[in-house]
Design an enzyme around this catalytic site. Structure first.
Site, PDB file in Angstrom:
ATOM      1  N   TRP A  60       0.485  14.116   3.467  1.00  0.00           N
ATOM      2  CA  TRP A  60       0.408  13.191   5.233  1.00  0.00           C
ATOM      3  C   TRP A  60       1.493  12.560   5.991  1.00  0.00           C
ATOM      4  CZ3 TRP A  60      -1.353  12.451   0.009  1.00  0.00           C
ATOM      5  CH2 TRP A  60      -2.756  12.594  -0.339  1.00  0.00           C
ATOM      6  N   HIS A  93       1.058  -1.490  -0.047  1.00  0.00           N
ATOM      7  CA  HIS A  93       0.477   0.221  -0.257  1.00  0.00           C
ATOM      8  C   HIS A  93       1.066   0.957  -0.163  1.00  0.00           C
ATOM      9  CE1 HIS A  93      -3.481   1.851   0.965  1.00  0.00           C
ATOM     10  NE2 HIS A  93      -2.770   2.793   1.441  1.00  0.00           N
ATOM     11  N   HIS A 145      -9.136   2.449   0.286  1.00  0.00           N
ATOM     12  CA  HIS A 145      -8.777   2.139   1.045  1.00  0.00           C
ATOM     13  C   HIS A 145     -10.893   1.980   2.209  1.00  0.00           C
ATOM     14  CE1 HIS A 145      -5.738   4.192  -0.505  1.00  0.00           C
ATOM     15  NE2 HIS A 145      -5.494   5.460   0.140  1.00  0.00           N
TER      16      HIS A 145
HETATM   17 FE   FE2 Z   1      -2.937   5.276   1.068  1.00  0.00          FE
END
Ligand code: FE2
Length: 434
Positions: A315, A57, A210
């Protein structure tokens, strides 16, 4: 004549003094103490040889963009999505490709030779999709890069979102993605899961969504994903990524949910570095860790893997492509501190992750690709503890990366001259006592 013969290796399952014979890019034989003619021979010196790391991922289109156009000050998922939205109009194919290729170099150096990356399909130009398809083509000789069509802004929430995603699949993106918790309502989220699973069924593609990436204990999209998987006969082809809401769910409900996920053969991916960073941001104290229930899922028979998710992007400002760092954080957050638990964390970034990607030639057995890593560690537990140096990385029998051993030279009179942070082997008497 073999191309390569490695001897005196330890394997992840604990077998020692093992030889790995390589011919034509594949493993010809794995056996104890083999001696045979070979063009190259390598003494592993009792260190660990593992199949290469796999990241199930990741977000290759956003990687190495940290600080562009600004830093995520709150550290939340939502501000990260906002920052990415501000960056999107400024993106160029050249910059996306340059950053992704730089990251792929890091990955190879860390023995990471297979990556599943989500790519944002929200922008109708599909600029990022085209760029990542180009990256996939360029790295194909040394990285197995799978792409997921990921509607970052919500497939239903974005005007033309379904059409954009379908066009990305038409271009050759491998997997159907989704983000149901970011749709406008819980009902829209469930509708998106149904629609996307039906799309995958029609096209014969895997699904990796997700799912429930929030602290909301009532988020139920993983339940819908497992139900749709069974309804459409997609067992074994579907993955729920993140599933952080499960951390906060009621225990009774989870006792009903886990068997459903297991029966549907839905893989689950936790992203420990990111989950511990993004979740719990609305809490005061106690502050939730926010990672999904990894040991409980594993005990229920679910295939659970760990992903890196982000490296230096809106992020997350940290990371270097080191899947042992991911496993290290995973075992801490999940408190998987038993010997068996630590080994399961190692599996989470190797074999379990390879199952998510459906890698057919993965492993340390005759017939598998000769793609493996010699680590400066003697077993998987030590590998995670040290985030061990990747001494040599082989891809299909070719040496593709080397890193010098991490050794500190001491300047203490009358003391050992060097240390690599490996404790001495146990004294024979102590071994008997255990
Ligand atoms: Fe992600």
């Amino acid at each position: 004549m073999l191309d390569l013969l490695i001897h005196n290796a330890v394997l992840p399952d604990g077998r020692d003094n093992m030889s790995i014979a390589v011919a034509g890019g594949c493993i010809a034989e794995v056996t104890a103490g083999l001696d045979a003619p070979a063009h190259d021979k390598l003494d592993a010196q009792g260190l660990l040889v593992t199949p290469h790391f796999v990241d199930p991922h990741f977000h290759m289109d956003a990687t190495l963009s940290y600080g562009l156009p600004r830093v995520n000050e709150s550290g939340t998922l939502l501000e990260g999505i906002a920052v990415w939205g501000e960056l999107k109009p400024m993106l160029s194919a050249e910059a996306l490709i340059e950053r992704a290729l730089a990251y792929c170099d890091w990955a190879v150096a860390k023995g990471l030779l297979a990556i599943r990356s989500h790519v944002d399909t929200s922008d109708p130009s599909l600029l990022a999709v085209d760029a990542m398809l180009e990256v996939k083509r360029r790295v194909a000789p040394y990285i197995d890069l799978q792409l997921v069509a990921f509607p970052q802004d919500g497939v239903l929430r974005t005007q033309g979102g379904v059409d954009n995603l379908k066009r990305a699949l038409d271009k050759g993106v491998d997997v159907v993605g989704g983000i149901p918790h970011f749709e406008r309502t819980m009902a829209d989220g469930a509708a998106s899961v149904k629609l996307l699973c039906e799309l995958a069924a029609v096209r014969g593609l895997p699904v990796d969504m997700h799912c429930d990436e929030s602290d909301d204990p009532l988020s139920r999209h993983i339940e819908t994903l497992a139900f749709e998987t069974q309804r459409l006969g997609l067992q074994g082809r579907v993955t729920g990524s993140h599933c952080t809401s499960m951390h906060s769910m009621d225990n009774y409900y989870v006792s009903k949910l886990l068997p459903l996920i297991a029966q549907a053969q839905v893989n689950v991916i936790a992203n420990p570095l990111i989950n511990i960073t993004l979740q719990g941001r609305h809490d005061s104290y106690p502050r939730r860790r926010g990672m999904t229930r990894v040991p409980e899922l594993m005990a229920a028979g679910v295939n659970v893997a760990f992903g890196h998710d982000c490296v230096m992007d809106p992020w997350y400002g940290m990371g270097s492509g080191d899947m042992l760092e991911v496993a290290h954080m995973g075992l801490h957050v999940a408190q998987m501190t038993s010997q068996a638990g630590i080994r399961q964390c190692f599996d989470g970034v190797t074999g379990n992750a390879a199952r998510v990607l459906g890698l057919k030639s993965y492993g340390l057995e005759a017939g598998c690709d000769a793609s493996f890593v010699l680590l400066q560690a003697r077993d998987p537990v030590e590998a995670i503890r040290l985030r061990a140096t990747r001494l040599k990385v082989f891809c299909k029998g070719q040496l593709v990366a080397e890193t010098p051993a991490a050794t500190s030279v001491l300047r203490l009179d009358g003391r050992p001259a060097a240390t690599s942070f490996m404790p001495p082997l146990r004294h024979p008497k102590e071994r008997r006592a255990h």
